[in-house]
Motif scaffolding. Structure first.
Motif, PDB file in Angstrom:
ATOM      1  N   TYR A 127       0.815  -1.220   0.000  1.00 31.95           N
ATOM      2  CA  TYR A 127       0.000   0.000   0.000  1.00 31.95           C
ATOM      3  C   TYR A 127       0.845   1.264   0.000  1.00 31.95           C
ATOM      4  O   TYR A 127       0.394   2.322  -0.447  1.00 31.95           O
ATOM      5  N   GLU A 128       2.073   1.197   0.507  1.00 34.47           N
ATOM      6  CA  GLU A 128       2.931   2.375   0.562  1.00 34.47           C
ATOM      7  C   GLU A 128       3.637   2.646  -0.763  1.00 34.47           C
ATOM      8  O   GLU A 128       4.247   3.703  -0.935  1.00 34.47           O
ATOM      9  N   ARG A 129       3.564   1.725  -1.689  1.00 39.85           N
ATOM     10  CA  ARG A 129       4.164   1.936  -3.009  1.00 39.85           C
ATOM     11  C   ARG A 129       3.201   2.757  -3.871  1.00 39.85           C
ATOM     12  O   ARG A 129       1.984   2.715  -3.672  1.00 39.85           O
ATOM     13  N   PRO A 130       3.729   3.509  -4.850  1.00 41.90           N
ATOM     14  CA  PRO A 130       2.841   4.258  -5.742  1.00 41.90           C
ATOM     15  C   PRO A 130       1.886   3.304  -6.464  1.00 41.90           C
ATOM     16  O   PRO A 130       2.299   2.251  -6.954  1.00 41.90           O
ATOM     17  N   TYR A 131       0.619   3.660  -6.532  1.00 41.80           N
ATOM     18  CA  TYR A 131      -0.356   2.797  -7.199  1.00 41.80           C
ATOM     19  C   TYR A 131      -1.462   3.641  -7.809  1.00 41.80           C
ATOM     20  O   TYR A 131      -1.742   4.771  -7.372  1.00 41.80           O
ATOM     21  N   ILE A 132      -2.094   3.076  -8.821  1.00 45.68           N
ATOM     22  CA  ILE A 132      -3.294   3.634  -9.434  1.00 45.68           C
ATOM     23  C   ILE A 132      -4.294   2.496  -9.567  1.00 45.68           C
ATOM     24  O   ILE A 132      -3.961   1.423 -10.078  1.00 45.68           O
ATOM     25  N   ILE A 133      -5.510   2.717  -9.095  1.00 46.71           N
ATOM     26  CA  ILE A 133      -6.602   1.756  -9.260  1.00 46.71           C
ATOM     27  C   ILE A 133      -7.541   2.317 -10.322  1.00 46.71           C
ATOM     28  O   ILE A 133      -8.047   3.438 -10.191  1.00 46.71           O
ATOM     29  N   THR A 134      -7.763   1.561 -11.383  1.00 44.42           N
ATOM     30  CA  THR A 134      -8.580   2.033 -12.492  1.00 44.42           C
ATOM     31  C   THR A 134      -9.740   1.072 -12.744  1.00 44.42           C
ATOM     32  O   THR A 134      -9.709  -0.086 -12.321  1.00 44.42           O
ATOM     33  N   VAL A 157       0.892  10.513  -9.770  1.00 37.75           N
ATOM     34  CA  VAL A 157       1.400  10.007  -8.480  1.00 37.75           C
ATOM     35  C   VAL A 157       2.903   9.724  -8.485  1.00 37.75           C
ATOM     36  O   VAL A 157       3.452   9.355  -7.454  1.00 37.75           O
ATOM     37  N   ILE A 158       3.573   9.897  -9.617  1.00 35.07           N
ATOM     38  CA  ILE A 158       5.004   9.596  -9.684  1.00 35.07           C
ATOM     39  C   ILE A 158       5.861  10.832  -9.437  1.00 35.07           C
ATOM     40  O   ILE A 158       6.841  10.795  -8.705  1.00 35.07           O
ATOM     41  N   GLY A 159       5.497  11.960 -10.073  1.00 37.63           N
ATOM     42  CA  GLY A 159       6.263  13.177  -9.888  1.00 37.63           C
ATOM     43  C   GLY A 159       7.575  13.200 -10.638  1.00 37.63           C
ATOM     44  O   GLY A 159       8.479  13.970 -10.302  1.00 37.63           O
ATOM     45  N   GLU A 160       7.719  12.350 -11.638  1.00 33.16           N
ATOM     46  CA  GLU A 160       8.921  12.297 -12.466  1.00 33.16           C
ATOM     47  C   GLU A 160       8.504  12.326 -13.938  1.00 33.16           C
ATOM     48  O   GLU A 160       7.440  11.823 -14.304  1.00 33.16           O
ATOM     49  N   THR A 161       9.350  12.913 -14.773  1.00 39.73           N
ATOM     50  CA  THR A 161       9.157  12.823 -16.212  1.00 39.73           C
ATOM     51  C   THR A 161       9.898  11.582 -16.706  1.00 39.73           C
ATOM     52  O   THR A 161      11.078  11.398 -16.418  1.00 39.73           O
ATOM     53  N   ILE A 162       9.197  10.748 -17.457  1.00 40.56           N
ATOM     54  CA  ILE A 162       9.700   9.428 -17.826  1.00 40.56           C
ATOM     55  C   ILE A 162       9.892   9.334 -19.340  1.00 40.56           C
ATOM     56  O   ILE A 162       9.059   9.803 -20.116  1.00 40.56           O
ATOM     57  N   LEU A 163      11.005   8.709 -19.753  1.00 41.83           N
ATOM     58  CA  LEU A 163      11.259   8.515 -21.173  1.00 41.83           C
ATOM     59  C   LEU A 163      10.464   7.348 -21.756  1.00 41.83           C
ATOM     60  O   LEU A 163      10.018   7.395 -22.901  1.00 41.83           O
ATOM     61  N   ARG A 164      10.291   6.303 -20.946  1.00 38.93           N
ATOM     62  CA  ARG A 164       9.641   5.092 -21.452  1.00 38.93           C
ATOM     63  C   ARG A 164       8.923   4.386 -20.312  1.00 38.93           C
ATOM     64  O   ARG A 164       9.421   4.322 -19.188  1.00 38.93           O
ATOM     65  N   VAL A 165       7.748   3.848 -20.621  1.00 37.80           N
ATOM     66  CA  VAL A 165       6.972   3.092 -19.642  1.00 37.80           C
ATOM     67  C   VAL A 165       6.906   1.642 -20.095  1.00 37.80           C
ATOM     68  O   VAL A 165       6.661   1.350 -21.273  1.00 37.80           O
ATOM     69  N   MET A 166       7.130   0.720 -19.167  1.00 32.98           N
ATOM     70  CA  MET A 166       6.994  -0.709 -19.440  1.00 32.98           C
ATOM     71  C   MET A 166       5.813  -1.244 -18.642  1.00 32.98           C
ATOM     72  O   MET A 166       5.641  -0.891 -17.476  1.00 32.98           O
ATOM     73  N   LEU A 167       5.015  -2.080 -19.261  1.00 39.55           N
ATOM     74  CA  LEU A 167       3.817  -2.616 -18.622  1.00 39.55           C
ATOM     75  C   LEU A 167       3.957  -4.114 -18.415  1.00 39.55           C
ATOM     76  O   LEU A 167       4.308  -4.850 -19.338  1.00 39.55           O
ATOM     77  N   GLY A 168       3.669  -4.572 -17.201  1.00 38.51           N
ATOM     78  CA  GLY A 168       3.624  -5.993 -16.900  1.00 38.51           C
ATOM     79  C   GLY A 168       2.231  -6.366 -16.445  1.00 38.51           C
ATOM     80  O   GLY A 168       1.679  -5.734 -15.533  1.00 38.51           O
ATOM     81  N   ASP A 169       1.643  -7.396 -17.058  1.00 37.33           N
ATOM     82  CA  ASP A 169       0.250  -7.747 -16.756  1.00 37.33           C
ATOM     83  C   ASP A 169       0.010  -9.206 -17.120  1.00 37.33           C
ATOM     84  O   ASP A 169       0.806  -9.816 -17.838  1.00 37.33           O
ATOM     85  N   ASP A 170      -1.102  -9.750 -16.632  1.00 33.78           N
ATOM     86  CA  ASP A 170      -1.447 -11.139 -16.957  1.00 33.78           C
ATOM     87  C   ASP A 170      -2.555 -11.227 -18.003  1.00 33.78           C
ATOM     88  O   ASP A 170      -2.923 -12.327 -18.411  1.00 33.78           O
ATOM     89  N   LYS A 171      -3.114 -10.090 -18.430  1.00 34.17           N
ATOM     90  CA  LYS A 171      -4.210 -10.088 -19.391  1.00 34.17           C
ATOM     91  C   LYS A 171      -3.765  -9.447 -20.699  1.00 34.17           C
ATOM     92  O   LYS A 171      -3.221  -8.340 -20.717  1.00 34.17           O
ATOM     93  N   ALA A 172      -4.035 -10.141 -21.799  1.00 33.59           N
ATOM     94  CA  ALA A 172      -3.655  -9.611 -23.116  1.00 33.59           C
ATOM     95  C   ALA A 172      -4.351  -8.287 -23.395  1.00 33.59           C
ATOM     96  O   ALA A 172      -3.758  -7.381 -24.000  1.00 33.59           O
ATOM     97  N   SER A 173      -5.602  -8.135 -22.959  1.00 33.93           N
ATOM     98  CA  SER A 173      -6.360  -6.915 -23.247  1.00 33.93           C
ATOM     99  C   SER A 173      -5.744  -5.685 -22.597  1.00 33.93           C
ATOM    100  O   SER A 173      -5.989  -4.559 -23.032  1.00 33.93           O
TER     101      SER A 173
END
Length: 225
Positions: A127-134, A157-173
């Motif tokens: 819970y203390e890690r940055p998270y977004i519930i959608t 919720v991050i407060g940083e400018t990011i060059l690239r985002v990587m997504l890890g998930d269990d659903k193809a959609s």
């Protein structure tokens, strides 16, 4: 000199960082302790999951219970999970790897009911890690909405400018709409049953893996950006 983070790893919660079946087992034990119908809970869950949807536990409980009952169930659920963790064995080593990578920040990006997802985050000590519930399935499109006119990403919720985002998930959609410069990892744990909601095709830049440490190994080989 501190390294400025250049990448973000957006990690799913259910069936990625936590064992959702184990979490439901813990909830079932709480149900029994509260004198409630665990069989009815599991039947409702399998009916919803069988249709390809995600089961909204809090909505189910709210259909017959009060806010006080929800609070009591959440407290006992968290207590049960602290005694017997619901995270996978590879979750902590994987998060440790991300923590130690100075070029990366991390975010838990999870879909579901606010109350139930927050309860699992608390129960898993996340819970203390940055998270977004959608409430959206297409997390790739969400990530795309973070992209600015400069091409960089500004995740909430991050407060940083990011060059690239990587997504890890269990659903193809979840990878629908993922920007072209954002790689992904589709996790299919070989020991777990496959759900209808997990099926589907993914872009070639999304790798299919069998565990979190496989992702960590692949990340260690990535080229600097």
């Amino acid at each position: 000199m501190a390294t400025t983070p250049s990448e973000l790893f957006a990690a799913d919660l259910d069936r990625f960082l936590i064992d959702t079946d184990k979490a439901m087992d813990r909830l079932g034990a709480v149900y029994i302790a509260e004198g409630l119908d665990d069989d009815g809970l599991q039947a409702a869950r399998h009916l919803v999951e069988g249709s390809g949807d995600s089961f909204d536990v809090w909505k189910h409980i709210s259909s017959f219970g009060s806010a006080d009952l929800l609070g009591a169930i959440e407290a006992r659920f968290i207590e049960h999970c602290r005694d017997d963790p619901i995270t996978y064995e590879d979750t902590e080593p994987f998060l440790d790897y991300l923590d130690e990578d100075a070029s990366m920040v991390q975010l838990i990006l999870t879909m579901g009911d606010l109350g139930w997802q927050a309860a699992k985050l608390r129960a898993a000590n996340l819970y203390e890690r940055p998270y977004i519930i959608t409430d959206r399935r297409d997390k790739g499109t969400i990530i795309g909405s973070w992209q600015t006119a400069s091409g960089l990403y500004a995740p909430p919720v991050i407060g940083e400018t990011i060059l690239r985002v990587m997504l890890g998930d269990d659903k193809a959609s979840s990878f629908e709409g993922l920007p072209a410069n954002c790689p992904g990892y589709l996790l299919h744990r070989p020991t777990e049953r496959r759900l209808a909601s997990q099926e589907g095709s993914v872009p070639p830049r999304v790798k299919i893996v069998g565990g979190l440490l496989e992702i960590a190994e692949d990340l260690s080989l990535r080229e600097a950006i």
